[in-house]
Design a protein around this motif. Structure first.
Motif, PDB file in Angstrom:
ATOM      1  N   SER A  70       0.988  -1.262  -0.184  1.00 54.52           N
ATOM      2  CA  SER A  70       0.099  -0.157  -0.022  1.00 54.52           C
ATOM      3  C   SER A  70       0.780   1.189  -0.141  1.00 54.52           C
ATOM      4  O   SER A  70       0.592   2.288  -0.665  1.00 54.52           O
ATOM      5  CB  SER A  70      -0.894  -0.181   1.214  1.00 54.52           C
ATOM      6  OG  SER A  70      -0.018   0.047   2.588  1.00 54.52           O
ATOM      7  N   VAL A  71       1.812   1.185   0.911  1.00 56.20           N
ATOM      8  CA  VAL A  71       2.808   2.354   0.819  1.00 56.20           C
ATOM      9  C   VAL A  71       4.222   2.137   0.690  1.00 56.20           C
ATOM     10  O   VAL A  71       4.891   3.010   0.836  1.00 56.20           O
ATOM     11  CB  VAL A  71       2.618   3.003   2.384  1.00 56.20           C
ATOM     12  CG1 VAL A  71       1.085   3.519   2.451  1.00 56.20           C
ATOM     13  CG2 VAL A  71       3.124   1.987   3.263  1.00 56.20           C
ATOM     14  N   SER A  72       4.351   0.911  -0.069  1.00 58.28           N
ATOM     15  CA  SER A  72       5.503   0.513  -0.485  1.00 58.28           C
ATOM     16  C   SER A  72       6.662   0.525   0.647  1.00 58.28           C
ATOM     17  O   SER A  72       7.827   0.982   0.478  1.00 58.28           O
ATOM     18  CB  SER A  72       6.268   1.627  -1.685  1.00 58.28           C
ATOM     19  OG  SER A  72       7.139   0.902  -2.655  1.00 58.28           O
ATOM     20  N   ASP A  73       6.594   0.313   1.600  1.00 62.33           N
ATOM     21  CA  ASP A  73       7.446   0.245   2.931  1.00 62.33           C
ATOM     22  C   ASP A  73       8.311  -0.545   2.797  1.00 62.33           C
ATOM     23  O   ASP A  73       8.214  -2.012   2.727  1.00 62.33           O
ATOM     24  CB  ASP A  73       6.546  -0.221   4.158  1.00 62.33           C
ATOM     25  CG  ASP A  73       7.114  -0.285   5.435  1.00 62.33           C
ATOM     26  OD1 ASP A  73       8.408  -0.447   5.481  1.00 62.33           O
ATOM     27  OD2 ASP A  73       6.286  -0.156   6.442  1.00 62.33           O
ATOM     28  N   ASN A  74       9.605  -0.357   2.797  1.00 64.76           N
ATOM     29  CA  ASN A  74      10.933  -0.913   2.444  1.00 64.76           C
ATOM     30  C   ASN A  74      11.380  -1.662   3.377  1.00 64.76           C
ATOM     31  O   ASN A  74      11.778  -3.246   3.441  1.00 64.76           O
ATOM     32  CB  ASN A  74      12.219   0.048   2.123  1.00 64.76           C
ATOM     33  CG  ASN A  74      11.905   0.708   0.768  1.00 64.76           C
ATOM     34  OD1 ASN A  74      11.285   0.349   0.017  1.00 64.76           O
ATOM     35  ND2 ASN A  74      12.747   1.747   0.893  1.00 64.76           N
ATOM     36  N   ALA A  75      10.999  -1.524   4.960  1.00 65.20           N
ATOM     37  CA  ALA A  75      11.351  -2.229   6.016  1.00 65.20           C
ATOM     38  C   ALA A  75      10.343  -3.421   6.174  1.00 65.20           C
ATOM     39  O   ALA A  75      10.863  -4.555   6.335  1.00 65.20           O
ATOM     40  CB  ALA A  75      11.241  -1.561   7.466  1.00 65.20           C
ATOM     41  N   ALA A  76       9.359  -3.509   5.727  1.00 59.99           N
ATOM     42  CA  ALA A  76       8.270  -4.465   5.693  1.00 59.99           C
ATOM     43  C   ALA A  76       8.590  -5.381   4.821  1.00 59.99           C
ATOM     44  O   ALA A  76       8.718  -6.527   4.834  1.00 59.99           O
ATOM     45  CB  ALA A  76       6.660  -3.952   5.493  1.00 59.99           C
ATOM     46  N   THR A  77       8.939  -4.807   3.712  1.00 61.97           N
ATOM     47  CA  THR A  77       9.738  -5.710   2.400  1.00 61.97           C
ATOM     48  C   THR A  77      10.764  -6.669   2.630  1.00 61.97           C
ATOM     49  O   THR A  77      10.622  -7.836   2.653  1.00 61.97           O
ATOM     50  CB  THR A  77       9.904  -4.792   1.068  1.00 61.97           C
ATOM     51  OG1 THR A  77       8.959  -4.042   0.897  1.00 61.97           O
ATOM     52  CG2 THR A  77      10.568  -5.482   0.221  1.00 61.97           C
ATOM     53  N   ASP A  78      11.847  -6.017   3.580  1.00 62.99           N
ATOM     54  CA  ASP A  78      12.822  -7.024   3.661  1.00 62.99           C
ATOM     55  C   ASP A  78      12.323  -7.811   4.944  1.00 62.99           C
ATOM     56  O   ASP A  78      13.029  -9.079   4.857  1.00 62.99           O
ATOM     57  CB  ASP A  78      14.149  -6.049   4.231  1.00 62.99           C
ATOM     58  CG  ASP A  78      14.741  -5.478   2.916  1.00 62.99           C
ATOM     59  OD1 ASP A  78      14.433  -5.640   2.046  1.00 62.99           O
ATOM     60  OD2 ASP A  78      15.861  -4.605   3.303  1.00 62.99           O
ATOM     61  N   LEU A  79      11.521  -7.640   5.867  1.00 62.16           N
ATOM     62  CA  LEU A  79      11.094  -8.465   6.742  1.00 62.16           C
ATOM     63  C   LEU A  79      10.534  -9.549   5.979  1.00 62.16           C
ATOM     64  O   LEU A  79      10.642 -10.973   6.409  1.00 62.16           O
ATOM     65  CB  LEU A  79      10.234  -7.952   7.970  1.00 62.16           C
ATOM     66  CG  LEU A  79      11.041  -6.799   8.602  1.00 62.16           C
ATOM     67  CD1 LEU A  79       9.964  -6.195   9.595  1.00 62.16           C
ATOM     68  CD2 LEU A  79      11.503  -7.697   9.759  1.00 62.16           C
TER      69      LEU A  79
ATOM     70  N   LEU B  47      10.693 -10.732   2.841  1.00 61.75           N
ATOM     71  CA  LEU B  47      11.608 -11.471   1.906  1.00 61.75           C
ATOM     72  C   LEU B  47      12.348 -12.376   3.011  1.00 61.75           C
ATOM     73  O   LEU B  47      12.598 -13.337   2.586  1.00 61.75           O
ATOM     74  CB  LEU B  47      12.542 -10.449   0.993  1.00 61.75           C
ATOM     75  CG  LEU B  47      13.229 -11.039   0.223  1.00 61.75           C
ATOM     76  CD1 LEU B  47      12.517 -12.041  -0.853  1.00 61.75           C
ATOM     77  CD2 LEU B  47      14.332  -9.988  -0.389  1.00 61.75           C
ATOM     78  N   ALA B  48      12.993 -11.978   4.143  1.00 62.32           N
ATOM     79  CA  ALA B  48      13.742 -12.808   4.734  1.00 62.32           C
ATOM     80  C   ALA B  48      12.646 -14.122   5.437  1.00 62.32           C
ATOM     81  O   ALA B  48      13.273 -15.059   5.457  1.00 62.32           O
ATOM     82  CB  ALA B  48      14.232 -12.054   6.007  1.00 62.32           C
ATOM     83  N   ARG B  49      11.219 -13.760   5.760  1.00 62.96           N
ATOM     84  CA  ARG B  49      10.607 -14.758   6.139  1.00 62.96           C
ATOM     85  C   ARG B  49      10.085 -15.729   4.864  1.00 62.96           C
ATOM     86  O   ARG B  49      10.289 -16.890   5.195  1.00 62.96           O
ATOM     87  CB  ARG B  49       9.069 -14.129   6.683  1.00 62.96           C
ATOM     88  CG  ARG B  49       8.339 -15.204   7.207  1.00 62.96           C
ATOM     89  CD  ARG B  49       8.642 -15.784   8.257  1.00 62.96           C
ATOM     90  NE  ARG B  49       7.632 -16.829   8.821  1.00 62.96           N
ATOM     91  CZ  ARG B  49       7.733 -18.132   8.548  1.00 62.96           C
ATOM     92  NH1 ARG B  49       8.621 -18.449   7.400  1.00 62.96           N
ATOM     93  NH2 ARG B  49       6.920 -18.967   8.934  1.00 62.96           N
ATOM     94  N   VAL B  50      10.057 -15.336   3.805  1.00 63.72           N
ATOM     95  CA  VAL B  50       9.430 -16.387   2.798  1.00 63.72           C
ATOM     96  C   VAL B  50      10.627 -16.860   2.132  1.00 63.72           C
ATOM     97  O   VAL B  50      10.603 -18.085   1.559  1.00 63.72           O
ATOM     98  CB  VAL B  50       8.408 -15.644   1.697  1.00 63.72           C
ATOM     99  CG1 VAL B  50       7.254 -15.335   2.499  1.00 63.72           C
ATOM    100  CG2 VAL B  50       9.237 -14.710   0.970  1.00 63.72           C
ATOM    101  N   GLY B  51      11.823 -16.202   2.322  1.00 69.83           N
ATOM    102  CA  GLY B  51      13.070 -16.792   1.474  1.00 69.83           C
ATOM    103  C   GLY B  51      13.207 -16.387   0.027  1.00 69.83           C
ATOM    104  O   GLY B  51      12.330 -16.463  -0.930  1.00 69.83           O
TER     105      GLY B  51
END
Length: 306
Positions: free
Chosen positions: A106-115, A117-121
């Motif tokens: 929704s707001v292109s949150d970079n922090a949420a993205t990296d979290l 990506l680390a979770r799903v691999g």
């Protein structure tokens, strides 16, 4: 068809007049008709790659590998930087995985993205892309790594120092260096052979698979469509006819790259996947013109297909 080729030529000229090079692919999800401009050219994704992460996240949720309601306690000071989202919060926050995905889309949150990506691999995201037939789409690194490497390429120790330079806090010389076109263009983050990448055609093919419930389970595809419809700011959506809606994801990078990929559905139910990737001729110039060109040219491509 001659009329589609003529429309593509007009679109190409409009992008040049707006101050950018562009690659575009528009696909009628019903008939398969397409209009394109360099559709198989490798492109820098910027935040458009967050669609890939959302797809893998909801696929793993559907498979029972992730509890979307599981909560995380997060300290904004420790998260990946960005102009929006969690990293600009003042206080610790508790969020679920699915709300992190909403933040990312929704707001292109970079922090949420990296979290996420680390979770799903990262490898799992790339495997999903290959399974969907996207052989030229690759996630190379997370955003923290990309930003820090970009800063090194431009001559700063890390992204925090680059951001400080761009804000003017390190003086005029550092500000000039941070935005130097030669240094910026030499950075790996702007080279589609060295960073997160795809092609316009593969983006629309993937979106077609999501809209047809073919990219993963129907439940997961529906969740991807729903979260893409929550994007706060759209470029594709600025020139829509009455009654049309867009579900997409934008991407921007350091005054040079402006993109969006998404699906536009008209009031009569006809849907079109559109992927537009632009690179400004001069960094930090022509922002308004380029963003307007993305909207008007996407609308023109769809009009030609209709």
């Amino acid at each position: 068809m001659p009329e589609l080729a003529e429309a593509a030529g007009v679109i190409a000229r409009r992008f040049q007049e707006a101050g950018c090079d562009a690659a575009l692919h528009a696909l009628d999800l019903q008939s398969g008709a397409e209009l394109s401009l360099h559709p198989d050219q490798p492109v820098v994704l910027a935040s458009v790659f967050k669609i890939f992460i959302a797809l893998e996240f909801y696929a793993q949720v559907s498979a029972g590998l992730i509890d979307p309601a599981e909560r995380l306690e997060l300290d904004p000071q420790s998260l990946t930087a960005g102009p929006t989202g969690l990293s600009i919060f003042s206080d610790p926050v508790t969020l679920s995985w699915r709300d992190l995905c909403l933040q990312m889309m929704s707001v292109s949150d970079n922090a949420a993205t990296d979290l996420l990506l680390a979770r799903v691999g990262l490898d799992q995201v790339n495997a999903r892309l290959r399974a969907c037939g996207c052989s030229n789409s690759v996630i190379v690194h997370d955003l923290r790594t990309m930003f820090d490497e970009m800063a090194l390429d431009i001559g700063f120790s890390d992204y925090a120092h680059l951001a400080a330079a761009r804000s003017g806090h390190l003086g005029k010389a550092a500000l000039a260096q941070s935005n130097d076109p030669g240094r910026v263009d030499a950075a790996a983050a702007f080279d589609p052979t060295r960073t997160n990448r795809s092609t316009p055609r593969e983006m629309t093919d993937l979106l077609r698979a999501v809209w047809r419930d073919e990219a993963t389970t129907p439940e997961a595809c529906a969740s991807v469509r729903a979260v893409m419809a929550q994007q706060v700011s759209s470029r594709l959506g600025r020139a829509l006819p009455d009654g049309a809606v867009v579900a997409g994801k934008t991407g921007s990078l350091t005054g040079r790259v402006r993109n969006e990929a998404g699906v536009i559905t008209h009031a009569d139910g006809r849907a079109f996947a559109v992927a537009v990737f632009t690179r400004a001729h001069h960094p930090f110039e022509g922002v308004t013109s380029i963003e307007a060109a993305i909207a008007t040219n996407a609308a023109a491509a769809i009009a030609a297909l209709r």
